[in-house]
Motif scaffolding. Structure first.
Motif, PDB file in Angstrom:
ATOM      1  N   PRO A 245     -10.539   7.210   5.429  1.00 46.17           N
ATOM      2  CA  PRO A 245      -9.110   7.413   5.699  1.00 46.17           C
ATOM      3  C   PRO A 245      -8.819   8.447   6.787  1.00 46.17           C
ATOM      4  O   PRO A 245      -7.651   8.711   7.063  1.00 46.17           O
ATOM      5  CB  PRO A 245      -8.561   7.888   4.347  1.00 46.17           C
TER       6      PRO A 245
ATOM      7  N   ASN B  85       0.796  -1.215   0.000  1.00 48.08           N
ATOM      8  CA  ASN B  85       0.000   0.000   0.000  1.00 48.08           C
ATOM      9  C   ASN B  85       0.835   1.274   0.000  1.00 48.08           C
ATOM     10  O   ASN B  85       0.297   2.369   0.045  1.00 48.08           O
ATOM     11  CB  ASN B  85      -0.922   0.027   1.221  1.00 48.08           C
TER      12      ASN B  85
ATOM     13  N   ASN C 207     -14.256   2.617   6.260  1.00 50.22           N
ATOM     14  CA  ASN C 207     -13.762   2.916   4.919  1.00 50.22           C
ATOM     15  C   ASN C 207     -13.264   4.355   4.816  1.00 50.22           C
ATOM     16  O   ASN C 207     -12.940   4.818   3.721  1.00 50.22           O
ATOM     17  CB  ASN C 207     -14.866   2.690   3.879  1.00 50.22           C
TER      18      ASN C 207
ATOM     19  N   ASN D 266      -6.453  -4.827   8.977  1.00 51.77           N
ATOM     20  CA  ASN D 266      -7.372  -4.939   7.836  1.00 51.77           C
ATOM     21  C   ASN D 266      -7.803  -3.565   7.338  1.00 51.77           C
ATOM     22  O   ASN D 266      -7.895  -3.330   6.126  1.00 51.77           O
ATOM     23  CB  ASN D 266      -8.601  -5.761   8.237  1.00 51.77           C
ATOM     24  N   TYR D 267      -8.064  -2.661   8.271  1.00 52.22           N
ATOM     25  CA  TYR D 267      -8.425  -1.295   7.886  1.00 52.22           C
ATOM     26  C   TYR D 267      -7.293  -0.659   7.087  1.00 52.22           C
ATOM     27  O   TYR D 267      -7.522   0.015   6.063  1.00 52.22           O
ATOM     28  CB  TYR D 267      -8.714  -0.463   9.133  1.00 52.22           C
ATOM     29  N   SER D 268      -6.048  -0.869   7.531  1.00 52.51           N
ATOM     30  CA  SER D 268      -4.897  -0.228   6.902  1.00 52.51           C
ATOM     31  C   SER D 268      -4.601  -0.762   5.506  1.00 52.51           C
ATOM     32  O   SER D 268      -3.838  -0.148   4.766  1.00 52.51           O
ATOM     33  CB  SER D 268      -3.652  -0.401   7.783  1.00 52.51           C
ATOM     34  N   GLN D 269      -5.158  -1.885   5.140  1.00 44.59           N
ATOM     35  CA  GLN D 269      -4.984  -2.389   3.782  1.00 44.59           C
ATOM     36  C   GLN D 269      -5.722  -1.504   2.777  1.00 44.59           C
ATOM     37  O   GLN D 269      -5.249  -1.287   1.663  1.00 44.59           O
ATOM     38  CB  GLN D 269      -5.506  -3.822   3.674  1.00 44.59           C
ATOM     39  N   SER D 270      -6.886  -1.013   3.170  1.00 42.99           N
ATOM     40  CA  SER D 270      -7.671  -0.171   2.263  1.00 42.99           C
ATOM     41  C   SER D 270      -7.413   1.316   2.476  1.00 42.99           C
ATOM     42  O   SER D 270      -7.641   2.121   1.575  1.00 42.99           O
ATOM     43  CB  SER D 270      -9.169  -0.456   2.437  1.00 42.99           C
ATOM     44  N   CYS D 271      -6.929   1.685   3.653  1.00 44.64           N
ATOM     45  CA  CYS D 271      -6.635   3.086   3.972  1.00 44.64           C
ATOM     46  C   CYS D 271      -5.197   3.174   4.494  1.00 44.64           C
ATOM     47  O   CYS D 271      -4.973   3.262   5.706  1.00 44.64           O
ATOM     48  CB  CYS D 271      -7.621   3.631   5.009  1.00 44.64           C
ATOM     49  N   PRO D 272      -4.204   3.124   3.611  1.00 43.18           N
ATOM     50  CA  PRO D 272      -2.807   3.063   4.035  1.00 43.18           C
ATOM     51  C   PRO D 272      -2.332   4.328   4.729  1.00 43.18           C
ATOM     52  O   PRO D 272      -2.812   5.420   4.463  1.00 43.18           O
ATOM     53  CB  PRO D 272      -2.043   2.848   2.725  1.00 43.18           C
TER      54      PRO D 272
ATOM     55  N   LEU E  63     -11.739  10.552  -0.568  1.00 42.45           N
ATOM     56  CA  LEU E  63     -10.791   9.799   0.253  1.00 42.45           C
ATOM     57  C   LEU E  63      -9.610  10.672   0.681  1.00 42.45           C
ATOM     58  O   LEU E  63      -9.208  10.647   1.849  1.00 42.45           O
ATOM     59  CB  LEU E  63     -10.294   8.569  -0.512  1.00 42.45           C
TER      60      LEU E  63
ATOM     61  N   TYR F 194      -8.622  11.921   4.521  1.00 37.82           N
ATOM     62  CA  TYR F 194      -7.272  11.735   5.050  1.00 37.82           C
ATOM     63  C   TYR F 194      -6.698  13.069   5.507  1.00 37.82           C
ATOM     64  O   TYR F 194      -6.120  13.179   6.597  1.00 37.82           O
ATOM     65  CB  TYR F 194      -6.371  11.110   3.990  1.00 37.82           C
TER      66      TYR F 194
END
Length: 281
Positions: free
Chosen positions: A191, A50, A189, A261-267, A82, A86
């Motif tokens: 960031p 990521n 979901n 798991n969260y950090s896989q989609s929101c690095p 997104l 962030y």
């Protein structure tokens, strides 16, 4: 399959102590192979696949330089939700939305020098300047162009939720005649958590009953501003007298796995994560 999460924690801590896999393999050959593969897989899923920031060892004066950030085309659009979420998280963590007595608006974000990639990531989209702070190991991002600040307000309005930052945003909205939007609900979901974690988060370990224990946490001045993490990732919050702040932390396997798991989609983009990754390579 793995019988104990303590093996997971143990590998992490020994990586910090020895900073090499081979040291662990030499000392604990019996359980190294399978557990090491498990650990590597977790961290690669969390971070390696990521990473969107490429680091360079070049320097310019006293300021560590990074190469250009590599960004998806969708991030570069002015209305990308997104990135806006962030950005709001970063501002809530270590930023400031200011209005001078002369009526000039500005955005300031200050981080440790090792986390300069976060600022270049933002600068690549918003413009602004990144400069070292005199006498301290920190760098500051600054944006004060009126048109650019209106863009920032439009991006983070409805996503900023830190108690102090909300009041700052309200003043800017009033000054520019913009309707203030209350913070919208968070989700796994969003960031925002990654942005806040990049500035006020930590990955470390402590000792419990003489054994190392991995933990992930964030801190802030007010408890209400860290309870969002507790609501979505579990764990607990408590007041830390030494830092005069409230800290949220997770220790349980299920909670840490959920954060992974969260950090896989929101690095995340901070050096704290890259440092941990390097110690395991």
């Amino acid at each position: 399959q793995y019988n104990s999460f303590n093996s997971f924690v143990y590998l992490f801590c020994m990586g910090l102590f020895m900073q090499a896999k081979y040291a662990i393999m030499f000392l604990w050959p019996r359980s190294f192979v399978n557990e090491s593969a498990f650990w590597d897989k977790c961290w690669k899923l969390l971070l390696l696949d990521n990473q969107q920031v490429k680091f360079s060892s070049q320097s310019h004066g006293n300021l560590l330089q990074t190469s250009e950030t590599t960004l998806p085309d969708s991030i570069k659009t002015s209305n990308d939700t997104l990135f806006n979420q962030y950005l709001a998280g970063v501002i809530d963590g270590d930023g400031g939305l200011y209005l001078s007595k002369a009526g000039y608006a500005s955005l300031d974000i200050t981080v440790e020098t090792k986390d300069i990639a976060i600022l270049y990531y933002i600068q690549n989209i918003l413009g602004g300047t990144v400069q070292p702070r005199v006498g301290v190991n920190a760098v500051r991002y600054r944006l004060h162009n009126t048109k650019a600040m209106l863009n920032v307000i439009d991006r983070v309005n409805g996503w900023v939720r830190n108690t102090k930052r909300v009041e700052q945003l309200k003043k800017l909205c009033l000054h520019f005649g913009v309707v203030f939007k209350s913070p919208q609900p968070l989700s796994l979901n969003n960031p925002w958590f990654a942005g806040f974690f990049d500035t006020d988060g930590t990955i470390s370990y402590s000792f419990k009953h003489g054994r190392p224990q991995l933990y992930i946490g964030v801190s802030n001045k007010l408890e209400v501003d860290v309870t969002y993490f507790k609501d979505f990732f579990g764990g607990n919050t408590q007041y830390d007298k030494n830092s005069d702040s409230y800290k949220w932390a997770i220790y349980a396997e299920k909670d840490i796995r959920q954060f992974f798991n969260y950090s896989q989609s929101c690095p995340v983009h901070s050096a704290k994560v890259n440092r941990s990754l390097q110690q395991l390579q």
